[in-house]
Scaffold this motif. Structure first.
Motif, PDB file in Angstrom:
ATOM      1  N   GLY A 295       0.822  -1.202   0.000  1.00  0.00           N
ATOM      2  CA  GLY A 295       0.000   0.000   0.000  1.00  0.00           C
ATOM      3  C   GLY A 295       0.855   1.250   0.000  1.00  0.00           C
ATOM      4  N   ARG A 296       0.203   2.368   0.266  1.00  0.00           N
ATOM      5  CA  ARG A 296       0.889   3.660   0.302  1.00  0.00           C
ATOM      6  C   ARG A 296       0.379   4.466   1.483  1.00  0.00           C
ATOM      7  NH1 ARG A 296       0.521   7.089  -4.292  1.00  0.00           N
ATOM      8  NH2 ARG A 296       0.173   5.383  -5.748  1.00  0.00           N
ATOM      9  N   VAL A 297       1.267   5.278   2.048  1.00  0.00           N
ATOM     10  CA  VAL A 297       0.915   6.205   3.117  1.00  0.00           C
ATOM     11  C   VAL A 297       1.134   7.609   2.589  1.00  0.00           C
ATOM     12  CG1 VAL A 297       1.447   7.033   5.424  1.00  0.00           C
ATOM     13  CG2 VAL A 297       1.555   4.587   4.933  1.00  0.00           C
ATOM     14  N   LEU A 298       0.084   8.415   2.618  1.00  0.00           N
ATOM     15  CA  LEU A 298       0.191   9.797   2.164  1.00  0.00           C
ATOM     16  C   LEU A 298       0.761  10.658   3.280  1.00  0.00           C
ATOM     17  CD1 LEU A 298      -3.239  10.162   0.328  1.00  0.00           C
ATOM     18  CD2 LEU A 298      -1.016   9.560  -0.638  1.00  0.00           C
ATOM     19  N   LEU A 299       1.777  11.472   2.966  1.00  0.00           N
ATOM     20  CA  LEU A 299       2.442  12.265   3.986  1.00  0.00           C
ATOM     21  C   LEU A 299       1.497  13.273   4.627  1.00  0.00           C
ATOM     22  CD1 LEU A 299       5.965  12.919   2.453  1.00  0.00           C
ATOM     23  CD2 LEU A 299       5.074  10.928   3.666  1.00  0.00           C
ATOM     24  N   GLU A 300       0.524  13.767   3.870  1.00  0.00           N
ATOM     25  CA  GLU A 300      -0.406  14.738   4.433  1.00  0.00           C
ATOM     26  C   GLU A 300      -1.244  14.131   5.546  1.00  0.00           C
ATOM     27  OE1 GLU A 300      -3.989  14.173   1.161  1.00  0.00           O
ATOM     28  OE2 GLU A 300      -2.463  15.708   0.802  1.00  0.00           O
ATOM     29  N   GLU A 301      -1.444  12.809   5.516  1.00  0.00           N
ATOM     30  CA  GLU A 301      -2.206  12.158   6.573  1.00  0.00           C
ATOM     31  C   GLU A 301      -1.382  11.987   7.842  1.00  0.00           C
ATOM     32  OE1 GLU A 301      -3.728   8.538   5.038  1.00  0.00           O
ATOM     33  OE2 GLU A 301      -5.120   9.495   3.643  1.00  0.00           O
ATOM     34  N   LEU A 302      -0.053  11.915   7.669  1.00  0.00           N
ATOM     35  CA  LEU A 302       0.802  11.779   8.847  1.00  0.00           C
ATOM     36  C   LEU A 302       0.801  13.053   9.689  1.00  0.00           C
ATOM     37  CD1 LEU A 302       3.963   9.943   7.465  1.00  0.00           C
ATOM     38  CD2 LEU A 302       2.129   8.992   8.868  1.00  0.00           C
ATOM     39  N   THR A 303       0.719  14.190   9.014  1.00  0.00           N
ATOM     40  CA  THR A 303       0.806  15.455   9.751  1.00  0.00           C
ATOM     41  C   THR A 303      -0.341  15.603  10.747  1.00  0.00           C
ATOM     42  OG1 THR A 303      -0.430  16.581   7.993  1.00  0.00           O
ATOM     43  CG2 THR A 303       1.978  16.591   7.828  1.00  0.00           C
ATOM     44  N   GLY A 304      -1.480  15.031  10.434  1.00  0.00           N
ATOM     45  CA  GLY A 304      -2.620  15.135  11.347  1.00  0.00           C
ATOM     46  C   GLY A 304      -2.434  14.327  12.617  1.00  0.00           C
ATOM     47  N   LEU A 305      -1.443  13.410  12.617  1.00  0.00           N
ATOM     48  CA  LEU A 305      -1.222  12.561  13.793  1.00  0.00           C
ATOM     49  C   LEU A 305       0.009  12.974  14.589  1.00  0.00           C
ATOM     50  CD1 LEU A 305      -1.894   9.081  12.104  1.00  0.00           C
ATOM     51  CD2 LEU A 305      -3.452  10.382  13.552  1.00  0.00           C
ATOM     52  N   VAL A 306       0.706  14.008  14.116  1.00  0.00           N
ATOM     53  CA  VAL A 306       1.935  14.392  14.808  1.00  0.00           C
ATOM     54  C   VAL A 306       1.659  14.818  16.238  1.00  0.00           C
ATOM     55  CG1 VAL A 306       3.799  16.096  14.855  1.00  0.00           C
ATOM     56  CG2 VAL A 306       3.143  15.017  12.700  1.00  0.00           C
ATOM     57  N   ARG A 307       0.570  15.600  16.466  1.00  0.00           N
ATOM     58  CA  ARG A 307       0.261  16.070  17.819  1.00  0.00           C
ATOM     59  C   ARG A 307      -0.031  14.916  18.761  1.00  0.00           C
ATOM     60  NH1 ARG A 307      -4.435  20.215  16.442  1.00  0.00           N
ATOM     61  NH2 ARG A 307      -4.924  18.371  15.137  1.00  0.00           N
ATOM     62  N   ASP A 308      -0.496  13.794  18.240  1.00  0.00           N
ATOM     63  CA  ASP A 308      -0.860  12.652  19.081  1.00  0.00           C
ATOM     64  C   ASP A 308       0.174  11.538  19.000  1.00  0.00           C
ATOM     65  OD1 ASP A 308      -3.298  13.921  19.683  1.00  0.00           O
ATOM     66  OD2 ASP A 308      -4.166  13.156  17.806  1.00  0.00           O
ATOM     67  N   GLN A 309       1.421  11.875  18.614  1.00  0.00           N
ATOM     68  CA  GLN A 309       2.386  10.805  18.397  1.00  0.00           C
ATOM     69  C   GLN A 309       2.766  10.105  19.700  1.00  0.00           C
ATOM     70  OE1 GLN A 309       6.395  12.039  17.257  1.00  0.00           O
ATOM     71  NE2 GLN A 309       5.792  14.191  17.548  1.00  0.00           N
ATOM     72  N   ASP A 310       2.625  10.794  20.827  1.00  0.00           N
ATOM     73  CA  ASP A 310       2.933  10.105  22.085  1.00  0.00           C
ATOM     74  C   ASP A 310       1.957   8.964  22.329  1.00  0.00           C
ATOM     75  OD1 ASP A 310       5.002  11.831  22.519  1.00  0.00           O
ATOM     76  OD2 ASP A 310       3.803  13.231  23.739  1.00  0.00           O
ATOM     77  N   VAL A 311       0.715   9.135  21.829  1.00  0.00           N
ATOM     78  CA  VAL A 311      -0.303   8.104  22.027  1.00  0.00           C
ATOM     79  C   VAL A 311      -0.200   7.037  20.946  1.00  0.00           C
ATOM     80  CG1 VAL A 311      -2.782   7.653  22.157  1.00  0.00           C
ATOM     81  CG2 VAL A 311      -1.819   9.755  23.144  1.00  0.00           C
ATOM     82  N   VAL A 312      -0.129   7.509  19.673  1.00  0.00           N
ATOM     83  CA  VAL A 312      -0.173   6.547  18.575  1.00  0.00           C
ATOM     84  C   VAL A 312       1.178   5.933  18.268  1.00  0.00           C
ATOM     85  CG1 VAL A 312      -2.086   7.813  17.540  1.00  0.00           C
ATOM     86  CG2 VAL A 312       0.256   8.307  16.811  1.00  0.00           C
ATOM     87  N   GLY A 313       2.255   6.548  18.782  1.00  0.00           N
ATOM     88  CA  GLY A 313       3.587   6.088  18.426  1.00  0.00           C
ATOM     89  C   GLY A 313       3.817   4.623  18.699  1.00  0.00           C
ATOM     90  N   SER A 314       3.281   4.110  19.799  1.00  0.00           N
ATOM     91  CA  SER A 314       3.523   2.701  20.147  1.00  0.00           C
ATOM     92  C   SER A 314       2.411   1.782  19.687  1.00  0.00           C
ATOM     93  CB  SER A 314       3.692   2.585  21.668  1.00  0.00           C
ATOM     94  OG  SER A 314       2.514   3.072  22.313  1.00  0.00           O
ATOM     95  N   LEU A 315       1.322   2.365  19.162  1.00  0.00           N
ATOM     96  CA  LEU A 315       0.172   1.544  18.771  1.00  0.00           C
ATOM     97  C   LEU A 315       0.021   1.389  17.260  1.00  0.00           C
ATOM     98  CD1 LEU A 315      -2.494   3.031  21.231  1.00  0.00           C
ATOM     99  CD2 LEU A 315      -1.105   0.953  21.527  1.00  0.00           C
ATOM    100  N   VAL A 316       0.436   2.397  16.522  1.00  0.00           N
ATOM    101  CA  VAL A 316       0.185   2.420  15.072  1.00  0.00           C
ATOM    102  C   VAL A 316       1.455   2.053  14.310  1.00  0.00           C
ATOM    103  CG1 VAL A 316      -0.471   3.895  13.120  1.00  0.00           C
ATOM    104  CG2 VAL A 316      -1.600   4.161  15.335  1.00  0.00           C
ATOM    105  N   VAL A 317       1.296   1.210  13.311  1.00  0.00           N
ATOM    106  CA  VAL A 317       2.402   0.846  12.417  1.00  0.00           C
ATOM    107  C   VAL A 317       2.007   1.252  10.986  1.00  0.00           C
ATOM    108  CG1 VAL A 317       3.236  -1.035  13.843  1.00  0.00           C
ATOM    109  CG2 VAL A 317       1.506  -1.487  12.090  1.00  0.00           C
ATOM    110  N   ALA A 318       2.967   1.162  10.088  1.00  0.00           N
ATOM    111  CA  ALA A 318       2.755   1.625   8.717  1.00  0.00           C
ATOM    112  C   ALA A 318       1.572   0.938   8.042  1.00  0.00           C
ATOM    113  CB  ALA A 318       4.031   1.401   7.895  1.00  0.00           C
ATOM    114  N   ASP A 319       1.401  -0.352   8.323  1.00  0.00           N
ATOM    115  CA  ASP A 319       0.329  -1.096   7.656  1.00  0.00           C
ATOM    116  C   ASP A 319      -1.050  -0.568   8.044  1.00  0.00           C
ATOM    117  OD1 ASP A 319      -0.148  -3.058   5.743  1.00  0.00           O
ATOM    118  OD2 ASP A 319      -0.686  -4.543   7.255  1.00  0.00           O
ATOM    119  N   ASP A 320      -1.139   0.022   9.279  1.00  0.00           N
ATOM    120  CA  ASP A 320      -2.428   0.556   9.719  1.00  0.00           C
ATOM    121  C   ASP A 320      -2.810   1.814   8.945  1.00  0.00           C
ATOM    122  OD1 ASP A 320      -2.580  -1.435  11.678  1.00  0.00           O
ATOM    123  OD2 ASP A 320      -1.395  -0.227  13.068  1.00  0.00           O
ATOM    124  N   LEU A 321      -1.831   2.543   8.478  1.00  0.00           N
ATOM    125  CA  LEU A 321      -2.097   3.818   7.803  1.00  0.00           C
ATOM    126  C   LEU A 321      -2.119   3.714   6.280  1.00  0.00           C
ATOM    127  CD1 LEU A 321       0.251   6.100   9.955  1.00  0.00           C
ATOM    128  CD2 LEU A 321      -2.224   5.818  10.194  1.00  0.00           C
TER     129      LEU A 321
END
Length: 604
Positions: A510-536
Motif C-alpha cells: 500500500g501507500r501512506v500519504l504524507l499529508e495524513e501523517l501530519t494530522g497525527l503528529v500532535r498525538d504521536q505520544d499516544v499513537v507512536g507505540s500503537l500504530v504501524v505503517a500497515d495501519d495507515l
C-alpha cells in the motif's frame, strides 16, 4: 534518457558474440542510423524475395487447380461442377491451416499489423508469415475473390518484426522495421516503390520523422530492384495513352468520386455485415471456407470474372473494350463485392485491395460508357480513362488513403497524364467516404473490437515508450510493521508526497500519504507505540510494470489525481516509481524534438 541507453546496452548484451561484434563494427561506421539502414535493406531484400515466392506459389496453385488457364474465358469454359468444387477444395485446405496454426492469418491482414504497431509495440508472432503466405497462395490460386497486397503487407511486416525482436531493438525501432516490411511488400508486389513508402506512413505508421522516412525508402527501393531484376520493369497494367479531353471532364471527376465513395462504403460495411452473418451460421470454422468456396463458385457460373484477382478483366476495362457494356460492368461491381465479402467472411486468406481495384475499374468503365452514351462528343474522355480514375477513387475511399491510392494507380499504369483527374477524384471520394463513415475498411475491423487508432497523433510518443525509460528508484519505503515514529522520520527525510509500504517479501502492500501523517503528529505520544505503517496504508489502486507504456501511467495518474505511481515487477515487488513531472517533461521534450522534422497523415 540515460535509462533508455542503459536498456539498449542491456539488450545488446543478450545478443550472440558475433552479433555484438557486428554491432561494434556498424557503430564505428556510422552509429545506430547506419545500423537501422542496413536492417531496412535486409528486410527489403527479404520481402522482395518473399513477394516473388508468393507470386510463384499462386501460379503453382493456379496450374494445379486450373490446367486449362485462369483467364475469364478459360474459367467460363469449365464444367459447372469444377467451378463449384475447386474453390471448395481450396477452402478445405485453408480452414485447418488458419484455424489451427495462426488465426491472425484469416482475412486481409493489414488491420492486424496496424493493431500490432499501435498496441503491441510492433511485435508479431513469427509463425504468422509462413501461415499467411501459404494460406493466401491457396486462397488466390483456387479462385477466392481476394488479393495479394494484404498478405504481402502482413508477411513483410512479420519479417521486419522478427528481425527487430531477434536483435532486441527498442519499441520505436521495432515499429519502424515493421513498416519497412510493409513498404517493401507493397513496392515489390505492385512495382511501386514510392507508393509502398507512402502506404507504410499513411496506413501503418500514420506519421514518420525524416530520419524514419529514409529506412522506408531504402527497404522499398531494394525490394523493387529485386522484383524488377527477376520479373521485369513493366507496369502492372498496360494502359493506352489517355488524356483529359476538356475542362468538363474535371466536373465529371467529381461525380465519379461521389459514386466511388458510395460504392466503397457499401463494400466496407457489407464486408463486416457479411462477417457477422457467417459468424451466426451453425458451421464450424473449419467448414466455413468450404461453404464459402461453393458460394464463390456459384457466383462464377454467372460471372467467372469474379474469381481470383481479376487482373485480366481490369485490363479489358482499362483498355475500353467495347465488348463489356455498361450493364455488364455494373453487374460486375456488385458481383465482385459479394464474392469478396463472402470469401473474407467465410475464412479465406487474402487482401481487399485487388478487389477494390477491380470494383473501381468496373465502376469507372460503366460510368465512362454511360457518359459517352449521353454525351457522345469528342470532348468526353474514353471509357478506359474513366476506368483508371474509378480504380483510384474506389481504393482511396475504401482505405481513406488518397495519397497512397493515387501513387499506386499512377505507378501501376505508368501514365502521368491522368494524374490531375485522378487526384481530384481520389480526394473527392475520400472526403465523401469519411463523411459517410468515419472508419476505413482497415480501421473498422479494429473499431468493432473496441480498438481505436489515432495514427500520427502525439499520443504515439506515450504509447511507444516503456515505463522503464522514466522510472526511478528514489522512493521512500517502509515495512508493514514500521512504527509510527520511524515512519515519521522517513517522511521528514523524503521530499516526496508518499511512502510505499512493502511486506517482508518486498511486495507492495500500500501507500501512506504524507499529508495524513501530519494530522497525527500532535498525538504521536499516544499513537507512536500503537500504530504501524500497515495501519495507515491504503491499498494501491494503481500500479504499473516496467514494460508497460507511459500511456498506461497517464490513465492512472489522471484517474486518481496522483503525482507518483509505483512500479512493480511481475511478482508484485516494488522496483521504483514514476512521477507526473518527469512524464510531462519527457512528453514536451519529445513533442518538440519530433515535431521539428516529421511527416504526418490524418487518414485512417
Amino acid at each position: 534518457m540515460k535509462a533508455l541507453e542503459a536498456a539498449r546496452a542491456a539488450r545488446r548484451e543478450l545478443l550472440p558474440a558475433g552479433a555484438r561484434a557486428a554491432w561494434v563494427l556498424i557503430r564505428g561506421l556510422g552509429g545506430r542510423t547506419t545500423f537501422l539502414l542496413i536492417l531496412a535493406a535486409l528486410v527489403g531484400a527479404a520481402s522482395g524475395y518473399v513477394a516473388i515466392l508468393f507470386r510463384e506459389l499462386i501460379h503453382l496453385v493456379n496450374r494445379l487447380a486450373y490446367p486449362g488457364g485462369i483467364l475469364s474465358p478459360d474459367l467460363a469454359a469449365l464444367p459447372w461442377y469444377a467451378l463449384l468444387a475447386l474453390p471448395a477444395l481450396g477452402g478445405l485446405l485453408v480452414g485447418p491451416l488458419v484455424h489451427l496454426l495462426a488465426r491472425e492469418a484469416k482475412g486481409h491482414g493489414v488491420p492486424e499489423v496496424m493493431d500490432a504497431v499501435a498496441h503491441r509495440g510492433g511485435r508479431i508472432r513469427h509463425r504468422v508469415a509462413a501461415v499467411k503466405l501459404v494460406a493466401s497462395a491457396i486462397s488466390i490460386g483456387v479462385g477466392a475473390s481476394v488479393g495479394r497486397e494484404g498478405p504481402i503487407v502482413q508477411v513483410g511486416s512479420s519479417l521486419g518484426s522478427s528481425v527487430a525482436q531477434l536483435l532486441h531493438l527498442d519499441t520505436r525501432e521495432v515499429k519502424l522495421l515493421v513498416a519497412c516490411g510493409a513498404a517493401a511488400g507493397i513496392a515489390a508486389t505492385f512495382n511501386a516503390p514510392i507508393a509502398g513508402t507512402i502506404f507504410a506512413i499513411e496506413i501503418i505508421l500514420g506519421s514518420a520523422t525524416i530520419a524514419g522516412f529514409t529506412p522506408l525508402v531504402v527497404a522499398a527501393v531494394i525490394s523493387t530492384a529485386i522484383s524488377r531484376f527477376h520479373l521485369g520493369d513493366a507496369p502492372a497494367f498496360s494502359v493506352p495513352r489517355y488524356a483529359v479531353a476538356s475542362a468538363a471532364d474535371l466536373g465529371l471527376c467529381v461525380g465519379l468520386g461521389l459514386c466511388a465513395a458510395g460504392v466503397a462504403v457499401t463494400y466496407t460495411r457489407g464486408l463486416y455485415w457479411m462477417e457477422d452473418l457467417w459468424d451466426r451460421l451453425p458451421l464450424h470454422p473449419l467448414v466455413r471456407p468450404v461453404v464459402g468456396g461453393l458460394c464463390v463458385g456459384g457466383m462464377a457460373l454467372l460471372f467467372p470474372q469474379v474469381m481470383g484477382m481479376g487482373y485480366d478483366s481490369i485490363e479489358l476495362a482499362l483498355a475500353g473494350d467495347a465488348r463489356a457494356g455498361a450493364l455488364l460492368l455494373a453487374g460486375l461491381v456488385v458481383a465482385k463485392m459479394l464474392a469478396t465479402q463472402v470469401s473474407i467472411a467465410s475464412g479465406f486468406s487474402g487482401g481487399i485491395f485487388a478487389p477494390a481495384l477491380f470494383i473501381g475499374a468496373m465502376l469507372g468503365g460503366a460510368f465512362g460508357q454511360a457518359v459517352g452514351a449521353l454525351a457522345p462528343t469528342p470532348q468526353v474522355a474514353a471509357s478506359g480513362a474513366w476506368a483508371v480514375i474509378g480504380m483510384g477513387a474506389v481504393v482511396a475511399a475504401t482505405l481513406h488513403a488518397p495519397l497512397s491510392s493515387i501513387l499506386i494507380v499512377f505507378e501501376m499504369t505508368g501514365d502521368y497524364r491522368m494524374i490531375l483527374p485522378l487526384m481530384l477524384a481520389c480526394y473527392i471520394a475520400t472526403i465523401a467516404a469519411r463523411r459517410l463513415s468515419p472508419h476505413s475498411i482497415y480501421t473498422l475491423k479494429l473499431a468493432r473490437r473496441g480498438v481505436e487508432l489515432t495514427p500520427g497523433s502525439q499520443g504515439e510518443i506515450l504509447r511507444e515508450t516503456p515505463v522503464a525509460t522514466l522510472m526511478h528508484d528514489r522512493v521512500a519505503t517502509a515495512h508493514a510493521d514500521t512504527p509510527f515514529a520511524a515512519l515519521l522520520q522517513t517522511a521528514l527525510a523524503h521530499d516526496g508526497s508518499v511512502i510505499f509500504v512493502t511486506g517482508a517479501d518486498g511486495r507492495l502492500r500500500g501507500r501512506v500519504l504524507l499529508e495524513e501523517l501530519t494530522g497525527l503528529v500532535r498525538d504521536q505520544d499516544v499513537v507512536g507505540s500503537l500504530v504501524v505503517a500497515d495501519d495507515l496504508s491504503h491499498p494501491p489502486r494503481e500500479l504499473v510494470h516496467p514494460q508497460e507504456s507511459l500511456a498506461t501511467c497517464v490513465a492512472h495518474l489522471s484517474l486518481h489525481g496522483r503525482e507518483e505511481i509505483p512500479v512493480v515487477d511481475d511478482d508484485g515487488r516494488l522496483v521504483g516509481a514514476l512521477e507526473r513531472a518527469d512524464l510531462v517533461d519527457f512528453y514536451h521534450r519529445e513533442v518538440l524534438r519530433r515535431g521539428a522534422a516529421s511527416l504526418s497523415f490524418t487518414g485512417g
